[in-house]
Write a protein that holds these residues in place. Structure first.
Motif, PDB file in Angstrom:
ATOM      1  N   SER B  69      30.909  44.817  29.554  1.00 54.97           N
ATOM      2  CA  SER B  69      31.882  44.122  28.707  1.00 54.97           C
ATOM      3  C   SER B  69      32.511  42.994  29.507  1.00 54.97           C
ATOM      4  O   SER B  69      32.924  43.176  30.642  1.00 54.97           O
ATOM      5  CB  SER B  69      32.996  45.073  28.274  1.00 54.97           C
ATOM      6  OG  SER B  69      32.443  46.252  27.770  1.00 54.97           O
ATOM      7  N   ASN B  70      32.580  41.834  28.891  1.00 52.92           N
ATOM      8  CA  ASN B  70      33.216  40.726  29.589  1.00 52.92           C
ATOM      9  C   ASN B  70      34.720  40.730  29.402  1.00 52.92           C
ATOM     10  O   ASN B  70      35.451  40.143  30.170  1.00 52.92           O
ATOM     11  CB  ASN B  70      32.673  39.393  29.086  1.00 52.92           C
ATOM     12  CG  ASN B  70      31.229  39.224  29.487  1.00 52.92           C
ATOM     13  OD1 ASN B  70      30.841  39.608  30.580  1.00 52.92           O
ATOM     14  ND2 ASN B  70      30.429  38.689  28.584  1.00 52.92           N
ATOM     15  N   GLU B 244      42.089  43.866  39.350  1.00 54.14           N
ATOM     16  CA  GLU B 244      42.758  43.123  38.281  1.00 54.14           C
ATOM     17  C   GLU B 244      42.629  41.596  38.432  1.00 54.14           C
ATOM     18  O   GLU B 244      42.285  40.916  37.469  1.00 54.14           O
ATOM     19  CB  GLU B 244      44.235  43.542  38.214  1.00 54.14           C
ATOM     20  CG  GLU B 244      44.834  43.280  36.853  1.00 54.14           C
ATOM     21  CD  GLU B 244      46.288  43.721  36.798  1.00 54.14           C
ATOM     22  OE1 GLU B 244      46.681  44.294  35.789  1.00 54.14           O
ATOM     23  OE2 GLU B 244      47.026  43.491  37.773  1.00 54.14           O
ATOM     24  N   PRO B 245      42.881  41.028  39.641  1.00 53.22           N
ATOM     25  CA  PRO B 245      42.747  39.566  39.757  1.00 53.22           C
ATOM     26  C   PRO B 245      41.341  39.084  39.422  1.00 53.22           C
ATOM     27  O   PRO B 245      41.170  38.040  38.792  1.00 53.22           O
ATOM     28  CB  PRO B 245      43.082  39.286  41.231  1.00 53.22           C
ATOM     29  CG  PRO B 245      43.836  40.472  41.701  1.00 53.22           C
ATOM     30  CD  PRO B 245      43.317  41.641  40.901  1.00 53.22           C
ATOM     31  N   GLU B 246      40.340  39.873  39.842  1.00 54.01           N
ATOM     32  CA  GLU B 246      38.958  39.501  39.523  1.00 54.01           C
ATOM     33  C   GLU B 246      38.749  39.457  38.019  1.00 54.01           C
ATOM     34  O   GLU B 246      38.082  38.573  37.485  1.00 54.01           O
ATOM     35  CB  GLU B 246      37.989  40.540  40.095  1.00 54.01           C
ATOM     36  CG  GLU B 246      37.687  40.389  41.558  1.00 54.01           C
ATOM     37  CD  GLU B 246      36.925  41.618  42.101  1.00 54.01           C
ATOM     38  OE1 GLU B 246      36.631  41.609  43.277  1.00 54.01           O
ATOM     39  OE2 GLU B 246      36.646  42.559  41.317  1.00 54.01           O
ATOM     40  N   TYR B 247      39.324  40.452  37.381  1.00 51.13           N
ATOM     41  CA  TYR B 247      39.146  40.520  35.929  1.00 51.13           C
ATOM     42  C   TYR B 247      39.756  39.301  35.248  1.00 51.13           C
ATOM     43  O   TYR B 247      39.132  38.663  34.405  1.00 51.13           O
ATOM     44  CB  TYR B 247      39.766  41.800  35.361  1.00 51.13           C
ATOM     45  CG  TYR B 247      39.868  41.750  33.862  1.00 51.13           C
ATOM     46  CD1 TYR B 247      38.706  41.789  33.077  1.00 51.13           C
ATOM     47  CD2 TYR B 247      41.088  41.593  33.223  1.00 51.13           C
ATOM     48  CE1 TYR B 247      38.777  41.691  31.703  1.00 51.13           C
ATOM     49  CE2 TYR B 247      41.169  41.498  31.853  1.00 51.13           C
ATOM     50  CZ  TYR B 247      40.008  41.543  31.094  1.00 51.13           C
ATOM     51  OH  TYR B 247      40.083  41.428  29.727  1.00 51.13           O
ATOM     52  N   PHE B 248      40.995  38.973  35.634  1.00 50.01           N
ATOM     53  CA  PHE B 248      41.643  37.825  34.993  1.00 50.01           C
ATOM     54  C   PHE B 248      40.864  36.548  35.246  1.00 50.01           C
ATOM     55  O   PHE B 248      40.703  35.711  34.367  1.00 50.01           O
ATOM     56  CB  PHE B 248      43.078  37.666  35.509  1.00 50.01           C
ATOM     57  CG  PHE B 248      44.022  38.651  34.896  1.00 50.01           C
ATOM     58  CD1 PHE B 248      44.092  38.779  33.510  1.00 50.01           C
ATOM     59  CD2 PHE B 248      44.831  39.446  35.681  1.00 50.01           C
ATOM     60  CE1 PHE B 248      44.966  39.688  32.933  1.00 50.01           C
ATOM     61  CE2 PHE B 248      45.703  40.359  35.114  1.00 50.01           C
ATOM     62  CZ  PHE B 248      45.767  40.484  33.739  1.00 50.01           C
ATOM     63  N   GLN B 250      37.698  36.255  35.859  1.00 45.68           N
ATOM     64  CA  GLN B 250      36.453  36.259  35.105  1.00 45.68           C
ATOM     65  C   GLN B 250      36.718  35.963  33.629  1.00 45.68           C
ATOM     66  O   GLN B 250      36.003  35.189  33.009  1.00 45.68           O
ATOM     67  CB  GLN B 250      35.807  37.637  35.261  1.00 45.68           C
ATOM     68  CG  GLN B 250      34.435  37.745  34.684  1.00 45.68           C
ATOM     69  CD  GLN B 250      34.036  39.210  34.581  1.00 45.68           C
ATOM     70  OE1 GLN B 250      34.844  40.084  34.275  1.00 45.68           O
ATOM     71  NE2 GLN B 250      32.784  39.474  34.850  1.00 45.68           N
ATOM     72  N   ALA B 251      37.770  36.580  33.107  1.00 44.60           N
ATOM     73  CA  ALA B 251      38.054  36.428  31.686  1.00 44.60           C
ATOM     74  C   ALA B 251      38.393  34.984  31.336  1.00 44.60           C
ATOM     75  O   ALA B 251      38.130  34.533  30.229  1.00 44.60           O
ATOM     76  CB  ALA B 251      39.213  37.339  31.294  1.00 44.60           C
TER      77      ALA B 251
END
Ligand SMILES: Nc1ncnc2c1ncn2[C@@H]1O[C@H](COP(=O)(O)OP(=O)(O)OP(=O)(O)O)[C@@H](O)[C@H]1O
Ligand SMILES: [Mg+2]
Lengths: 230, 393
Positions: B69-70, B244-248, B250-251
């Motif tokens: 999931s992106n 979390e920072p990676e996720y933000f 990437q999003a």
């Protein structure tokens, strides 16, 4: 006497569209040091063309142009520019002063191409402005001067770097009779008292009177030694 | 030395004649000011966005989503997976021994903008009971925290600022329920543009599936690998684990990339226009000075001095335009708040910052445009056939 300028079989053609038109058909000419040569001739006969070749502004199609023992007909454009800076002073029909500069700054322009210091440059500028009688107008811009005065500034500019040769194309062409006489007297004085070699193209027989030798160019050919003054 | 003196003298002469060429010179200044204003303000948008996103997230917080999931929107985490996540190693626990985590789900609700009444999709995030421990950056600024099971929400500060109908006491609707606003909060990150409620209550209101993601606190940032290995070594789980920072990052990578691209794309097209404007101006400047150039060349000035003087003039005018343009961008946009209308992601709200770096980038662009525009006119000035030019006068 030593020839300071010699043209040997000089030909010059221009390209007009696809056609080559020969304007000078093999001109031979020697100009001696300290001569004041007046070059006359009908419009389109090639006077300006010839003057430009002597002054290193243009190159002949064939033949030799030697000035001060140096062949200049094969020099590159860049080398010619340097050469002109050292050897030629120009006087144009429409003065060609730089409108944003004062008289003294205009006169100083050729000295920017020398190694002279600012003080030396200023001194030279004052000297030549005095010589042409415009010391009191040093701070004036060209548009604040009369035509005759502008031409005198131009003459000051032409002699300030002490060139080998002064070339003038119709120096009185834009002036009234009185101003023209003043200019011609000035040129003659430069020739007689400073020993300046001058080549002048003119339409005006009265101006030509001031020259020490008069030549006629017709259809790209010289009619030699029409008159010689001692 | 003499070359510098030549260049200096010719350039000074050009610049002194500039006042006589004001109108043509303005073309280059105004054209370039426009390009730089647009470029810097659009770049300010993408950097503002990146800055907002970089501030979001902590290294010791982790988000778990379904493998592949992106974004949270397309993710789902079953209750069976939940139990394994809760028991995973390295998850931080509170004094009572409960893991600090928030299993979350989200819905999009439709709100109206205050300024033009347009409709926008805003995220209503269902969060776990321990959300305040998990996210200590959430601070209530007015009202109180929502209570579970009674359809209450709290609203982020920038959402209150931007949308109508989300002040304390107002009601907002989802498909099957009505929610009362009971408090407002700040976070300092992109969650400020969201609404929050209790996740179990939200799921119960529309019976739509399970959770979408789990955010949890680790014992330390270094424990990440241990935690990740524990979850990903179980193939039955099929989960992705991201800091979390990676996720933000990437999003939002997609959108900030799009905006940067847009900035340079629009900037380039405008720049091409400005180059032609500069070209025109400098050709005009050179033609007006043909007689001076020819005279100087006759006297013995070199081609280099002509080239440099024309380029210097173009550069000067362009940089004036660049400075004006970046100042315009700064005056009008610095500190402005902007929001993206991305429906699927919900709204992202961030500050435009026209930083000194961006202004320098803008002025550099201006200089390059000026130099390119000045190049051909400069070459023309240098190549001028002197004899013919003197004759033409
Ligand atoms: N760059 C050029 N290209 C083509 N033809 C040229 C060029 N320059 C001059 N000519 C031609 O060469 C001929 C001689 O021109 P030039 O200017 O030397 O004459 P001139 O004697 O100085 O005339 P005027 O008294 O009118 O100044 C003219 O027919 C002119 O049209
Ligand atoms: Mg002529």
């Amino acid at each position: 006497m030593t020839a300071i300028v010699s043209l040997r079989n000089v030909k010059k053609s221009y390209l007009r569209g696809k056609q080559t038109v020969e304007v000078l058909h093999g001109v031979d000419l020697e100009i001696q040091a300290s001569e004041f040569l007046g070059l006359m001739g009908p419009s389109g006969s090639g006077k300006t063309t010839m003057l430009n070749l002597i002054a290193g502004l243009d190159q002949p199609t064939s033949g030799e142009v030697v000035v001060s023992d140096k062949r200049i007909d094969k020099l590159s454009r860049g080398a010619l520019a340097d050469w002109r800076a050292r050897h030629i002073g120009f006087i144009f029909q429409f003065y060609n002063l730089l409108p944003v500069l004062t008289a003294e700054a205009n006169v100083e322009v050729p000295l920017l191409l020398t190694n002279l210091s600012r003080a030396q440059r200023r001194e030279r500028v004052q000297t030549v402005l005095q010589l042409v009688g415009l010391a009191d107008r040093a701070k004036h811009k060209p548009n604040e001067l009369s035509g005759g005065q502008q031409q005198r500034v131009a003459i000051a500019r032409a002699i300030v770097a002490d060139p080998t040769l002064l070339v003038c194309d119709e120096p009185t062409g834009d002036l009234d009779r009185q101003s023209a006489e003043e200019i011609m007297n000035l040129l003659q004085a430069l020739n007689r008292t400073q020993g300046k070699t001058i080549v002048m193209v003119t339409h005006d027989p009265r101006a030509a009177e001031y020259a020490s030798r008069e030549l006629h160019l017709d259809k790209g050919q010289l009619a030699h030694d029409a008159r010689r003054v001692a | 030395m003499r070359l510098f003196r030549q260049i200096g003298a010719v350039t000074a002469m050009n610049l002194r004649s500039l006042p006589q060429r004001v109108t043509t010179s303005l073309v280059i200044v105004i054209g370039i000011a426009g390009v730089v204003a647009v470029l810097t303000s659009v770049l300010a948008m993408s950097t503002g966005m990146i800055k907002t996103i970089e501030n979001a997230g902590r290294d010791d917080r982790v988000i778990v989503m379904r493998n592949g999931s992106n974004s949270e929107v397309s993710s789902a985490v079953s209750r069976a997976s939940m139990r394994l996540i809760v028991d995973a190693p390295a998850v931080k626990r509170d004094s009572a021994g409960n893991p600090i985590l928030s299993a979350e789900t989200m819905r999009l609700i439709t709100l109206h903008k205050r300024e033009d009444d347009s409709t926008v999709n805003v995220i209503l995030r269902g969060v776990g009971r321990q959300v305040l421990e998990l996210r200590p950056e959430i601070k209530l600024t007015a009202g109180r925290m929502f209570k579970p099971a009674v359809n209450e929400v709290i609203v982020g500060k920038s959402a209150t600022a931007q949308y109508r109908g989300v002040s304390i006491g107002d009601e907002v609707r989802t498909r099957n329920a009505t929610w009362t606003v009971v408090g407002t909060f700040v976070t300092g990150d992109s969650h400020e543009s969201e609404l929050m409620t209790d996740a179990e209550t939200l799921i119960a209101s529309d019976q739509r599936g399970a959770f979408q993601s789990v955010t949890l606190m680790l014992e330390s940032p270094a424990a990440f690998q241990r935690f990740k290995d524990a979850l990903t070594s179980n193939p039955a789980l099929a989960l992705d684990v991201l800091r979390e920072p990676e996720y933000f990052e990437q999003a939002s990578k997609g959108i900030s990339r799009v905006i940067s691209f847009l900035a340079y794309f629009v900037g380039s097209i405008m720049a091409v226009g400005a180059v032609f404007g500069a070209l025109n101006t400098m050709y005009a400047a050179v033609s007006e000075r043909l007689r001076e150039i020819a005279t100087l060349r006759a006297i013995g000035f070199g081609a280099t001095a002509m080239i440099v003087s024309v380029l210097a003039e173009a550069l000067l005018l362009a940089c004036i335009g660049g400075v004006i343009g970046s100042l315009l961008a700064w005056v009008f946009f610095n500190g402005n708040t902007v929001s993206t209308g991305g429906a699927a992601q919900g709204q992202l709200i961030f500050d435009l910052s026209v930083s000194p770096e961006l202004m320098v980038i803008g002025i550099v662009w201006a200089g390059v445009i000026g130099l390119i525009g000045g190049l051909f006119p400069a070459i023309r000035a240098a190549r001028l056939p002197v004899a013919a030019a003197l004759r033409a006068i």
